[in-house]
Design a protein around this motif. Structure first.
Motif, mmCIF file in Angstrom:
data_model
loop_
_atom_site.group_PDB
_atom_site.id
_atom_site.type_symbol
_atom_site.label_atom_id
_atom_site.label_comp_id
_atom_site.label_asym_id
_atom_site.label_seq_id
_atom_site.Cartn_x
_atom_site.Cartn_y
_atom_site.Cartn_z
ATOM 1 N N TYR A 65 13.367 30.777 -48.318
ATOM 2 C CA TYR A 65 14.165 31.774 -47.556
ATOM 3 C C TYR A 65 14.459 31.444 -46.118
ATOM 4 N N VAL A 66 13.357 31.384 -45.429
ATOM 5 C CA VAL A 66 13.543 31.251 -44.044
ATOM 6 C C VAL A 66 14.284 29.891 -43.820
ATOM 7 N N ALA A 67 14.311 28.872 -44.446
ATOM 8 C CA ALA A 67 15.026 27.645 -44.338
ATOM 9 C C ALA A 67 16.466 28.143 -44.330
ATOM 10 N N ALA A 68 16.884 28.724 -45.362
ATOM 11 C CA ALA A 68 18.129 29.122 -45.847
ATOM 12 C C ALA A 68 18.683 29.889 -44.416
ATOM 13 N N THR A 69 18.016 30.490 -43.545
ATOM 14 C CA THR A 69 18.514 31.412 -42.550
ATOM 15 C C THR A 69 18.959 30.416 -41.498
ATOM 16 N N TYR A 70 18.665 29.220 -41.329
ATOM 17 C CA TYR A 70 19.117 28.316 -40.310
ATOM 18 C C TYR A 70 20.485 27.532 -40.998
ATOM 19 N N ALA A 71 21.242 27.114 -39.801
ATOM 20 C CA ALA A 71 22.606 26.774 -40.282
ATOM 21 C C ALA A 71 22.322 25.138 -40.865
ATOM 22 N N GLY A 72 21.377 24.580 -40.821
ATOM 23 C CA GLY A 72 21.185 23.214 -41.452
ATOM 24 C C GLY A 72 21.343 21.881 -40.323
ATOM 25 N N ALA A 73 21.746 22.527 -39.190
ATOM 26 C CA ALA A 73 21.918 21.387 -38.171
ATOM 27 C C ALA A 73 20.336 21.076 -37.707
ATOM 28 N N GLU A 74 20.190 19.963 -36.996
ATOM 29 C CA GLU A 74 18.819 19.557 -36.426
ATOM 30 C C GLU A 74 18.185 20.472 -35.539
ATOM 31 N N GLY A 75 17.159 21.034 -35.686
ATOM 32 C CA GLY A 75 16.598 21.963 -34.669
ATOM 33 C C GLY A 75 15.470 21.103 -33.860
ATOM 34 N N THR A 76 14.965 21.869 -33.046
ATOM 35 C CA THR A 76 14.030 21.206 -31.927
ATOM 36 C C THR A 76 12.738 22.239 -31.766
ATOM 37 N N THR A 77 11.704 21.909 -31.751
ATOM 38 C CA THR A 77 10.530 22.672 -31.415
ATOM 39 C C THR A 77 9.718 22.155 -30.329
ATOM 40 N N TRP A 78 8.783 23.052 -29.564
ATOM 41 C CA TRP A 78 7.907 22.291 -28.784
ATOM 42 C C TRP A 78 7.141 23.677 -28.441
ATOM 43 N N ARG A 79 5.712 23.402 -28.110
ATOM 44 C CA ARG A 79 4.808 24.364 -27.919
ATOM 45 C C ARG A 79 4.069 24.282 -26.727
ATOM 46 N N GLU A 80 3.646 25.504 -26.288
ATOM 47 C CA GLU A 80 2.651 25.670 -25.165
ATOM 48 C C GLU A 80 1.289 26.102 -25.829
ATOM 49 N N ASN A 81 0.181 25.160 -25.927
ATOM 50 C CA ASN A 81 -1.021 25.400 -26.509
ATOM 51 C C ASN A 81 -1.945 26.493 -25.564
ATOM 52 N N VAL A 82 -2.281 27.567 -26.129
ATOM 53 C CA VAL A 82 -2.951 28.629 -25.475
ATOM 54 C C VAL A 82 -4.355 28.374 -25.802
ATOM 55 N N ALA A 83 -4.832 27.851 -26.804
ATOM 56 C CA ALA A 83 -6.247 27.769 -27.109
ATOM 57 C C ALA A 83 -6.158 26.885 -28.529
ATOM 58 N N SER A 84 -7.375 26.050 -28.583
ATOM 59 C CA SER A 84 -7.534 25.049 -29.751
ATOM 60 C C SER A 84 -9.053 25.234 -30.216
ATOM 61 N N TRP A 85 -9.317 25.303 -31.489
ATOM 62 C CA TRP A 85 -10.603 25.186 -31.739
ATOM 63 C C TRP A 85 -10.578 24.028 -32.824
ATOM 64 N N VAL A 86 -11.381 23.154 -33.087
ATOM 65 C CA VAL A 86 -11.555 22.115 -34.036
ATOM 66 C C VAL A 86 -12.906 21.732 -34.477
ATOM 67 N N GLY A 87 -13.197 21.972 -35.896
ATOM 68 C CA GLY A 87 -14.580 21.474 -36.472
ATOM 69 C C GLY A 87 -14.176 20.453 -37.326
ATOM 70 N N ASP A 88 -15.192 20.208 -38.064
ATOM 71 C CA ASP A 88 -15.109 19.179 -39.048
ATOM 72 C C ASP A 88 -14.007 19.623 -40.247
ATOM 73 N N ASP A 89 -14.292 20.875 -40.774
ATOM 74 C CA ASP A 89 -13.288 21.193 -42.022
ATOM 75 C C ASP A 89 -12.472 22.228 -41.417
#
Length: 149
Positions: A65-89
């Protein structure tokens, strides 16, 4: 065990997965997100469009549903990481996501930002999203906004 991470390899791997899935959905294709979410029924989506959805099939349907709300042209994304936690799993990423995409019916791309939290779990050696929580509020607005009637 969850620990704040400086493991650039794990951060880069997970960021690349999130960005690839998001770039595809901005282009009108929900398959990237459907492939990235857990195959288990505890997967939950609190998406930027509101509401919540739990269960693999319901989350996959929402991504279509969400994908269908975009016009189908290529989109771009970038992120600012606020915090990350990574464990084994397990891993958790808190980001401000910035997007540029054509919305359905728009002639020109628009810019928008989401606060996003992703909880990921390793399943069969691959990172899978168990929770995506995103909302369009990207700046502090105070109690009048949060408690508006």
């Amino acid at each position: 065990m969850f620990t704040a991470t400086t493991d650039g390899g794990a951060v880069a791997e997970i960021t690349a997965l999130l960005d690839a899935a998001t770039g595809r959905i901005l282009g009108g294709d929900g398959v990237g997100w459907k492939d990235l979410v857990s195959e288990r029924d505890d997967v939950t989506l609190l998406g930027a469009y509101g509401g919540h959805t739990t269960g693999r099939d319901a989350v996959a349907t929402r991504f279509d549903y969400v994908a269908a709300t975009y016009a189908g042209a290529e989109g771009t994304t970038w992120r600012e990481n606020v915090a990350s936690w990574v464990g084994d799993d397990w891993a958790c990423f808190v980001d401000i996501e910035h997007h540029r995409a054509k919305l359905d019916g728009s002639a020109e791309p628009v810019d928008f930002a989401y606060r996003a939290t992703h909880l990921l779990r390793r399943e069969a050696g691959a990172w899978k999203v168990v929770l995506r929580h995103a909302d369009p509020v990207a700046s502090f607005r105070g109690p009048q906004f949060a408690h508006a009637q």
